[in-house]
Design a protein around this motif. Structure first.
Motif, short mmCIF file in Angstrom:
data_model
loop_
_atom_site.label_atom_id
_atom_site.label_comp_id
_atom_site.label_asym_id
_atom_site.label_seq_id
_atom_site.Cartn_x
_atom_site.Cartn_y
_atom_site.Cartn_z
N LEU A 72 0.83 -1.21 0.00
CA LEU A 72 0.00 0.00 0.00
C LEU A 72 0.86 1.25 0.00
N LEU A 73 1.90 1.26 0.82
CA LEU A 73 2.78 2.43 0.90
C LEU A 73 3.59 2.60 -0.38
N ILE A 74 4.03 1.50 -0.97
CA ILE A 74 4.81 1.58 -2.22
C ILE A 74 3.96 2.15 -3.34
N LEU A 75 2.74 1.64 -3.50
CA LEU A 75 1.86 2.15 -4.54
C LEU A 75 1.53 3.63 -4.31
N SER A 76 1.32 3.99 -3.05
CA SER A 76 1.04 5.39 -2.72
C SER A 76 2.24 6.27 -3.05
N ALA A 77 3.44 5.77 -2.76
CA ALA A 77 4.66 6.53 -3.05
C ALA A 77 4.82 6.75 -4.56
N ILE A 78 4.50 5.73 -5.34
CA ILE A 78 4.62 5.85 -6.80
C ILE A 78 3.66 6.93 -7.32
N ILE A 79 2.43 6.92 -6.81
CA ILE A 79 1.46 7.93 -7.24
C ILE A 79 1.94 9.32 -6.84
N LEU A 80 2.44 9.46 -5.62
CA LEU A 80 2.91 10.77 -5.15
C LEU A 80 4.10 11.27 -5.96
N LEU A 81 4.97 10.36 -6.37
CA LEU A 81 6.09 10.77 -7.23
C LEU A 81 5.57 11.32 -8.55
N GLY A 82 4.51 10.71 -9.07
CA GLY A 82 3.92 11.21 -10.31
C GLY A 82 3.22 12.55 -10.13
N LEU A 83 2.66 12.78 -8.94
CA LEU A 83 1.95 14.04 -8.68
C LEU A 83 2.90 15.16 -8.27
N SER A 84 4.09 14.81 -7.84
CA SER A 84 5.03 15.80 -7.32
C SER A 84 5.27 16.98 -8.27
N PRO A 85 5.55 16.74 -9.57
CA PRO A 85 5.77 17.90 -10.45
C PRO A 85 4.52 18.75 -10.64
N MET A 86 3.34 18.12 -10.61
CA MET A 86 2.09 18.84 -10.83
C MET A 86 1.80 19.82 -9.71
N PHE A 87 2.12 19.42 -8.48
CA PHE A 87 1.82 20.26 -7.32
C PHE A 87 3.06 20.90 -6.72
N ASN A 88 4.20 20.74 -7.39
CA ASN A 88 5.45 21.34 -6.93
C ASN A 88 5.75 20.92 -5.49
N LEU A 89 5.83 19.59 -5.28
CA LEU A 89 6.08 19.03 -3.95
C LEU A 89 7.44 18.35 -3.94
N PRO A 90 8.47 19.04 -3.51
CA PRO A 90 9.80 18.41 -3.51
C PRO A 90 9.96 17.34 -2.42
N PHE A 91 9.23 17.49 -1.31
CA PHE A 91 9.30 16.50 -0.23
C PHE A 91 7.92 15.86 -0.05
N LEU A 92 7.92 14.53 -0.05
CA LEU A 92 6.66 13.78 -0.06
C LEU A 92 6.45 12.95 1.19
N SER A 93 7.24 13.20 2.22
CA SER A 93 7.10 12.43 3.47
C SER A 93 5.75 12.69 4.13
N SER A 94 5.38 13.95 4.26
CA SER A 94 4.13 14.29 4.91
C SER A 94 2.91 13.79 4.12
N PRO A 95 2.86 14.00 2.79
CA PRO A 95 1.74 13.43 2.04
C PRO A 95 1.62 11.92 2.19
N LEU A 96 2.76 11.21 2.16
CA LEU A 96 2.69 9.76 2.32
C LEU A 96 2.23 9.38 3.72
N ALA A 97 2.64 10.14 4.72
CA ALA A 97 2.22 9.85 6.10
C ALA A 97 0.72 10.01 6.27
N PHE A 98 0.10 10.89 5.46
CA PHE A 98 -1.33 11.09 5.57
C PHE A 98 -2.13 9.96 4.92
N VAL A 99 -1.49 9.13 4.10
CA VAL A 99 -2.20 8.01 3.50
C VAL A 99 -2.69 7.02 4.56
N PRO A 100 -1.82 6.49 5.44
CA PRO A 100 -2.34 5.59 6.48
C PRO A 100 -3.26 6.28 7.47
#
Length: 216
Positions: free
Chosen positions: A99-127
């Motif tokens: 679940l976390l791996i798939l979420s991380a892959i999606i967030l990496l794809g969304l990162s350029p769209m939302f200008n998110l250089p750090f994705l730790s907090s977004p991934l933490a909000f998934v669980p």
């Protein structure tokens, strides 16, 4: 390390414990100037064009400098990730990691769209979001100030994050994590039950990952 801390760590499920330790070590490394945030953030240009592939991992480990915001995110991430791993994913650590791996892959794809250089907090909000939707009737007291039901927890935490940071950007990144969490909750609990009639490929870890974590 004090025995009390060791005993506390051993009580935390393995996936949550590993992420917690890596995140704390990363922030301490930045605090001690062993690395800089510029070496950890994710961008397509740096990760792909410059072959700095580690950025695809370190972006999920850096929760910012040691301080109130760091403690806030680490506390709630650890609390609800642990609860989710101990309940819905009890004896299913490969599925939780998946679940976390798939979420991380999606967030990496969304990162350029939302200008998110750090994705730790977004991934933490998934669980956090996932747990809140699986326990809709649970009453939660936030800091002893207000009592809410679990489905309102992610939005309340986004609001607190906004207050702590004084910027909408921090709240926006957390909302992206909530959106990804909502996607997986819908696929796992709604679509999987009502449309597929059972678990889909997204909810079951592949065999290589199961063997990696010792679940053959």
């Amino acid at each position: 390390m004090p025995v009390g801390v060791e005993a506390w760590l051993t009580q935390i499920p393995p996936i949550t414990r590993g992420w917690l330790l890596l995140a704390v070590a990363t922030s301490i490394g930045v605090q001690c100037q062993l690395v800089t945030p510029l070496q950890l953030y994710f961008s397509v240009q740096a990760a792909v064009q410059k072959a700095e592939l580690w950025r695809g991992i370190t972006t999920f480990l850096y929760f910012g400098p040691l301080g109130i915001d760091f403690v806030f995110h680490m506390f709630f991430f650890m609390r609800y990730s642990r609860m989710l791993e101990e309940s819905s994913f009890a004896n299913k650590k490969a599925d939780y990691l998946w679940l976390l791996i798939l979420s991380a892959i999606i967030l990496l794809g969304l990162s350029p769209m939302f200008n998110l250089p750090f994705l730790s907090s977004p991934l933490a909000f998934v669980p956090i979001y996932f747990w809140s939707r699986r326990h809709p009737s649970t009453q939660i007291s936030l800091f002893g100030l207000i009592t809410i039901t679990a489905p309102y927890l992610p939005i309340a935490l986004v609001g607190f994050s906004w207050i702590l940071n004084g910027s909408w950007r921090a709240a926006a990144s957390d909302l992206v994590g909530c959106a990804v969490g909502h996607l997986w909750w819908f696929l796992w609990d709604v679509w999987g039950r009502e449309m597929v009639g059972g678990p889909g490929f997204w909810s079951q870890a592949p065999e290589p990952l199961r063997r990696l974590v010792g679940e053959e």
